[in-house]
Design an enzyme around this catalytic site. Structure first.
Site, PDB file in Angstrom:
ATOM      1  N   ASN A 141       0.803  -1.236   0.000  1.00 22.53           N
ATOM      2  CA  ASN A 141       0.000   0.000   0.000  1.00 22.53           C
ATOM      3  C   ASN A 141       0.832   1.280   0.000  1.00 22.53           C
ATOM      4  O   ASN A 141       0.414   2.280  -0.586  1.00 22.53           O
ATOM      5  CB  ASN A 141      -1.031  -0.015   1.130  1.00 22.53           C
ATOM      6  CG  ASN A 141      -0.427  -0.082   2.489  1.00 22.53           C
ATOM      7  OD1 ASN A 141       0.698  -0.551   2.645  1.00 22.53           O
ATOM      8  ND2 ASN A 141      -1.141   0.380   3.493  1.00 22.53           N
ATOM      9  N   GLY A 217       2.366  -4.997   7.482  1.00 31.60           N
ATOM     10  CA  GLY A 217       1.426  -5.769   6.664  1.00 31.60           C
ATOM     11  C   GLY A 217       0.200  -6.129   7.477  1.00 31.60           C
ATOM     12  O   GLY A 217      -0.145  -5.445   8.444  1.00 31.60           O
ATOM     13  N   SER A 218      -0.420  -7.227   7.107  1.00 26.85           N
ATOM     14  CA  SER A 218      -1.684  -7.590   7.751  1.00 26.85           C
ATOM     15  C   SER A 218      -1.432  -8.180   9.145  1.00 26.85           C
ATOM     16  O   SER A 218      -0.378  -8.760   9.410  1.00 26.85           O
ATOM     17  CB  SER A 218      -2.414  -8.617   6.886  1.00 26.85           C
ATOM     18  OG  SER A 218      -1.599  -9.747   6.714  1.00 26.85           O
ATOM     19  N   THR A 219      -2.430  -8.038   9.984  1.00 25.56           N
ATOM     20  CA  THR A 219      -2.318  -8.544  11.359  1.00 25.56           C
ATOM     21  C   THR A 219      -2.125 -10.062  11.339  1.00 25.56           C
ATOM     22  O   THR A 219      -1.320 -10.603  12.112  1.00 25.56           O
ATOM     23  CB  THR A 219      -3.570  -8.127  12.166  1.00 25.56           C
ATOM     24  OG1 THR A 219      -3.570  -6.695  12.239  1.00 25.56           O
ATOM     25  CG2 THR A 219      -3.567  -8.684  13.568  1.00 25.56           C
ATOM     26  N   VAL A 221      -0.680 -12.084   9.031  1.00 27.64           N
ATOM     27  CA  VAL A 221       0.699 -12.482   8.693  1.00 27.64           C
ATOM     28  C   VAL A 221       1.647 -12.032   9.809  1.00 27.64           C
ATOM     29  O   VAL A 221       2.565 -12.757  10.195  1.00 27.64           O
ATOM     30  CB  VAL A 221       1.124 -11.904   7.310  1.00 27.64           C
ATOM     31  CG1 VAL A 221       2.595 -12.169   7.042  1.00 27.64           C
ATOM     32  CG2 VAL A 221       0.274 -12.510   6.204  1.00 27.64           C
ATOM     33  N   GLY A 222       1.393 -10.851  10.372  1.00 25.05           N
ATOM     34  CA  GLY A 222       2.247 -10.334  11.457  1.00 25.05           C
ATOM     35  C   GLY A 222       2.287 -11.276  12.650  1.00 25.05           C
ATOM     36  O   GLY A 222       3.345 -11.477  13.261  1.00 25.05           O
ATOM     37  N   GLU A 239       4.029  -3.476  12.264  1.00 22.68           N
ATOM     38  CA  GLU A 239       3.073  -2.398  11.966  1.00 22.68           C
ATOM     39  C   GLU A 239       1.941  -3.052  11.192  1.00 22.68           C
ATOM     40  O   GLU A 239       2.130  -3.478  10.056  1.00 22.68           O
ATOM     41  CB  GLU A 239       3.728  -1.297  11.112  1.00 22.68           C
ATOM     42  CG  GLU A 239       4.891  -0.577  11.764  1.00 22.68           C
ATOM     43  CD  GLU A 239       4.495   0.316  12.931  1.00 22.68           C
ATOM     44  OE1 GLU A 239       3.277   0.451  13.215  1.00 22.68           O
ATOM     45  OE2 GLU A 239       5.400   0.864  13.563  1.00 22.68           O
ATOM     46  N   GLU A 443       8.013   3.048  14.967  1.00 23.52           N
ATOM     47  CA  GLU A 443       8.950   3.431  13.912  1.00 23.52           C
ATOM     48  C   GLU A 443       9.066   4.950  13.917  1.00 23.52           C
ATOM     49  O   GLU A 443       8.316   5.643  14.595  1.00 23.52           O
ATOM     50  CB  GLU A 443       8.413   2.960  12.552  1.00 23.52           C
ATOM     51  CG  GLU A 443       8.330   1.458  12.470  1.00 23.52           C
ATOM     52  CD  GLU A 443       8.143   0.971  11.056  1.00 23.52           C
ATOM     53  OE1 GLU A 443       7.043   1.150  10.513  1.00 23.52           O
ATOM     54  OE2 GLU A 443       9.122   0.426  10.499  1.00 23.52           O
TER      55      GLU A 443
HETATM   56  P1  NAD Z   1       0.384  -8.900   3.833  1.00 22.38           P
HETATM   57  O1  NAD Z   1       0.495  -9.175   5.269  1.00 22.38           O
HETATM   58  O2  NAD Z   1      -0.321  -9.871   2.977  1.00 22.38           O
HETATM   59  O3  NAD Z   1       1.826  -8.737   3.168  1.00 22.38           O
HETATM   60  C1  NAD Z   1       2.770  -7.829   3.660  1.00 22.38           C
HETATM   61  C2  NAD Z   1       4.150  -8.293   3.257  1.00 22.38           C
HETATM   62  O4  NAD Z   1       4.430  -9.518   3.920  1.00 22.38           O
HETATM   63  C3  NAD Z   1       4.320  -8.580   1.766  1.00 22.38           C
HETATM   64  O5  NAD Z   1       5.614  -8.208   1.358  1.00 22.38           O
HETATM   65  C4  NAD Z   1       4.150 -10.077   1.695  1.00 22.38           C
HETATM   66  O6  NAD Z   1       4.806 -10.656   0.592  1.00 22.38           O
HETATM   67  C5  NAD Z   1       4.816 -10.519   2.991  1.00 22.38           C
HETATM   68  N1  NAD Z   1       4.363 -11.814   3.475  1.00 22.38           N
HETATM   69  C6  NAD Z   1       3.196 -12.459   3.208  1.00 22.38           C
HETATM   70  N2  NAD Z   1       3.167 -13.652   3.834  1.00 22.38           N
HETATM   71  C7  NAD Z   1       4.334 -13.769   4.504  1.00 22.38           C
HETATM   72  C8  NAD Z   1       4.884 -14.753   5.354  1.00 22.38           C
HETATM   73  N3  NAD Z   1       4.221 -15.887   5.630  1.00 22.38           N
HETATM   74  N4  NAD Z   1       6.101 -14.543   5.896  1.00 22.38           N
HETATM   75  C9  NAD Z   1       6.775 -13.403   5.663  1.00 22.38           C
HETATM   76  N5  NAD Z   1       6.308 -12.428   4.849  1.00 22.38           N
HETATM   77  C10 NAD Z   1       5.088 -12.601   4.289  1.00 22.38           C
HETATM   78  O7  NAD Z   1      -0.256  -7.459   3.754  1.00 22.38           O
HETATM   79  P2  NAD Z   1      -0.632  -6.604   2.463  1.00 22.38           P
HETATM   80  O8  NAD Z   1      -1.915  -7.135   1.960  1.00 22.38           O
HETATM   81  O9  NAD Z   1       0.530  -6.493   1.529  1.00 22.38           O
HETATM   82  O10 NAD Z   1      -0.799  -5.154   3.090  1.00 22.38           O
HETATM   83  C11 NAD Z   1      -1.970  -4.713   3.626  1.00 22.38           C
HETATM   84  C12 NAD Z   1      -1.951  -4.775   5.139  1.00 22.38           C
HETATM   85  O11 NAD Z   1      -0.865  -4.031   5.667  1.00 22.38           O
HETATM   86  C13 NAD Z   1      -3.169  -4.154   5.777  1.00 22.38           C
HETATM   87  O12 NAD Z   1      -3.704  -4.978   6.783  1.00 22.38           O
HETATM   88  C14 NAD Z   1      -2.653  -2.863   6.391  1.00 22.38           C
HETATM   89  O13 NAD Z   1      -3.399  -2.351   7.437  1.00 22.38           O
HETATM   90  C15 NAD Z   1      -1.288  -3.224   6.755  1.00 22.38           C
HETATM   91  N6  NAD Z   1      -0.454  -2.034   6.871  1.00 22.38           N
HETATM   92  C16 NAD Z   1      -0.083  -1.589   8.111  1.00 22.38           C
HETATM   93  C17 NAD Z   1       0.670  -0.436   8.246  1.00 22.38           C
HETATM   94  C18 NAD Z   1       1.099   0.077   9.589  1.00 22.38           C
HETATM   95  O14 NAD Z   1       2.035   0.850   9.625  1.00 22.38           O
HETATM   96  N7  NAD Z   1       0.506  -0.329  10.672  1.00 22.38           N
HETATM   97  C19 NAD Z   1       1.071   0.253   7.125  1.00 22.38           C
HETATM   98  C20 NAD Z   1       0.690  -0.216   5.892  1.00 22.38           C
HETATM   99  C21 NAD Z   1      -0.064  -1.380   5.779  1.00 22.38           C
END
Ligand code: NAD
Length: 464
Positions: A141, A217-219, A221-222, A239, A443
């Protein structure tokens, strides 16, 4: 527009699309496990020399890197518009943010002080020691800013960095890595590795030479990353998602609150963890607020992101658009804004929805699209209860003319980043991060280099 090549290839190919037209832009070759391991080992070998560079010299290299990015703002912005569908205005800001974050942390190497602590029989001093190789995992994003927020303080603190962009949006990160080399940052100090989350991202978690994972990324995956890091007690910053409340009191400047609400919710087509996707309006002002909100939404300029006046472009992918649309199925839509018709791109009109209950999915789920839900509240206590009734806690806004109330409510909302009478969340010189399931750690801000180092305590005896 020059498209930067990927130096990896064994993990297959990802065809990058232009979200505004669905046209194929380029094929990006991906890293496989062996290439990822080799890149991590290169970063590990580059670490001793990078940490040993004199602080002033490391600072100079980071300033040169910042200048190299600064001289390519338009090029990076055009690349991001093509790859991510961001409006050209936003994309220029994002490239400028990378420049500024690098410049800000370029001031850190000479200022990353330890302390001298009184101790009997000697002198006690602390040092900030770099961790080693840091793995930064970036979502689609905000490909440029989120990359910069991880890599700049990590490099400033003396670490080397491997960075994985999202599969959908690798192009600007690849170009930024080229600019680092042009600026004189040594080989292996910053390596961008395009690849799959399950391959490259997971390897950052499991590889013992990666000493910290900085994940956005997403909660869901986090949580997996945090579990994986536990195996090696690996440092981790998360994050994650958000479902942020914009609380509008009846005493607020309602015109300001209504005219700024679409920007707070629909910027980057709502694909923003800080999007104010829930609006809480005090009951006595609810009807008037909706009256004012409607023209602000219908005049929100959803158009070709290359147009200077565009306020919103397409969503990132057909899958993202369809997932948002699916979650809106059966929702009570009060009104919708404009969209682009007759294009194969991933367009969607912004929508204002009225949740039926506090458990309505449009009220509870992070839809990550141009949708905002509006609900009334009665008093301060009710506003706080509703704002905090979520597992997330990233950002939020409060509109009121009462300064005391603004501060009381800001202190009462369980979120990391709040703004009063505005929707600003991110300044590179102030800390950013989430409460609850929105994340772990912070951060940006003056302390970010601390989270990329360990504190070492050393006691020197002065003898008997
Ligand atoms: P995502 O979690 O699907 O992917 C994020 C990243 O993680 C990508 O590079 C992806 O390839 C990688 N990834 C996926 N699976 C993985 C795994 N098993 N192990 C390690 N890495 C892996 O998220 P997305 O769909 O790309 O992004 C959208 C999400 O990010 C939303 O939920 C959004 O709220 C969140 N986001 C949070 C912040 C913040 O600062 N809090 C900022 C931007 C986006």
């Amino acid at each position: 527009m020059r498209i930067p090549p990927s130096p990896f290839a064994a993990g297959g190919v990802h065809t990058v699309l232009d979200p505004s037209s669905a046209a194929a832009l380029t094929d990006v070759t991906l890293a496989d496990l062996a290439e990822t391991d080799a890149a991590i080992e290169r970063a590990h070998r580059a670490f001793p020399a990078w940490r040993a560079i004199a602080p002033g010299e490391r600072a100079r290299l980071l300033r040169a890197f910042s200048d190299a990015v600064g001289s390519r703002i338009d090029e990076l912005a055009q690349l991001e518009v093509a790859n991510s569908g961001h409006t050209i205005g936003n994309a220029r800001w994002e490239a400028g943010n990378v420049r500024d974050v690098l410049a800000y942390y370029a001031a850190a190497p000479e200022r990353h002080f330890g302390r001298q602590i009184p101790a009997p029989g000697g002198v006690d001093i602390t040092f900030h020691e770099p961790l080693g190789v840091v793995g930064v995992i970036v979502p689609w994003n905000f490909p440029m800013p989120i990359a910069g927020w991880g890599l700049a303080p990590a490099l400033a603190a003396g670490n080397t960095v491997v960075l994985k962009p999202a599969e959908l949006t690798p192009l600007t990160a690849l170009r930024i890595a080229e600019l680092a080399l042009e600026a004189g940052i040594p080989e292996g100090v910053l390596t961008v590795i395009p690849g799959k989350g399950r391959v490259v991202g997971e390897r950052f978690v499991t590889h013992p030479l990666v000493r910290k994972v900085c994940f956005t990324g997403s909660t869901e995956v986090g949580k997996g990353i945090m579990r994986g890091c536990a195996d090696q007690v690996k440092r981790v910053t998360l994050e994650l998602g958000g479902k942020n409340a914009n609380i509008v009191f009846a005493d607020a400047d309602l015109e300001l609150a209504a005219s700024s609400a679409p920007g707070g919710a629909f910027d980057n087509a709502g694909q923003d963890c800080c999007a104010r996707s829930r609006i809480l309006v005090q009951r006595s002002a609810y009807d008037r607020f909706l009256e004012l909100l409607e023209p602000a939404v219908t005049s929100f300029r959803v158009q070709d992101p290359r147009d200077e006046e565009a306020q919103m472009g397409p969503l990132i992918s057909a899958q993202q658009r369809d997932s948002v649309a699916e979650q809106l199925d059966g929702a009570d839509v009060a009104f919708a804004g404009r969209t682009v018709e007759g294009s194969d791109g991933f367009w969607m009109a912004p929508r204002v929805v009225l949740p039926r209950t506090l458990r309505d999915p449009v009220w509870t789920r992070e839809l990550f699209g141009p949708v905002v839900a509006v609900m009334p509240f009665d008093d301060e206590a009710d506003a706080l209860a509703k704002a905090n009734d979520t597992e997330y806690g990233l950002s939020g806004s409060i509109f009121t003319r009462d300064l005391g109330r603004a501060l009381r409510v800001a202190r009462g909302v369980d979120s990391g980043n709040l703004s009063v009478n505005s929707h600003s969340s991110v300044r590179y010189w102030t800390p950013f991060g989430g409460f609850k399931q929105s994340g772990l750690g912070r951060e940006l801000g003056p302390d970010a280099p601390d989270s990329f180092s360990e504190v070492k305590n050393v006691f020197l005896s002065t003898g008997a």
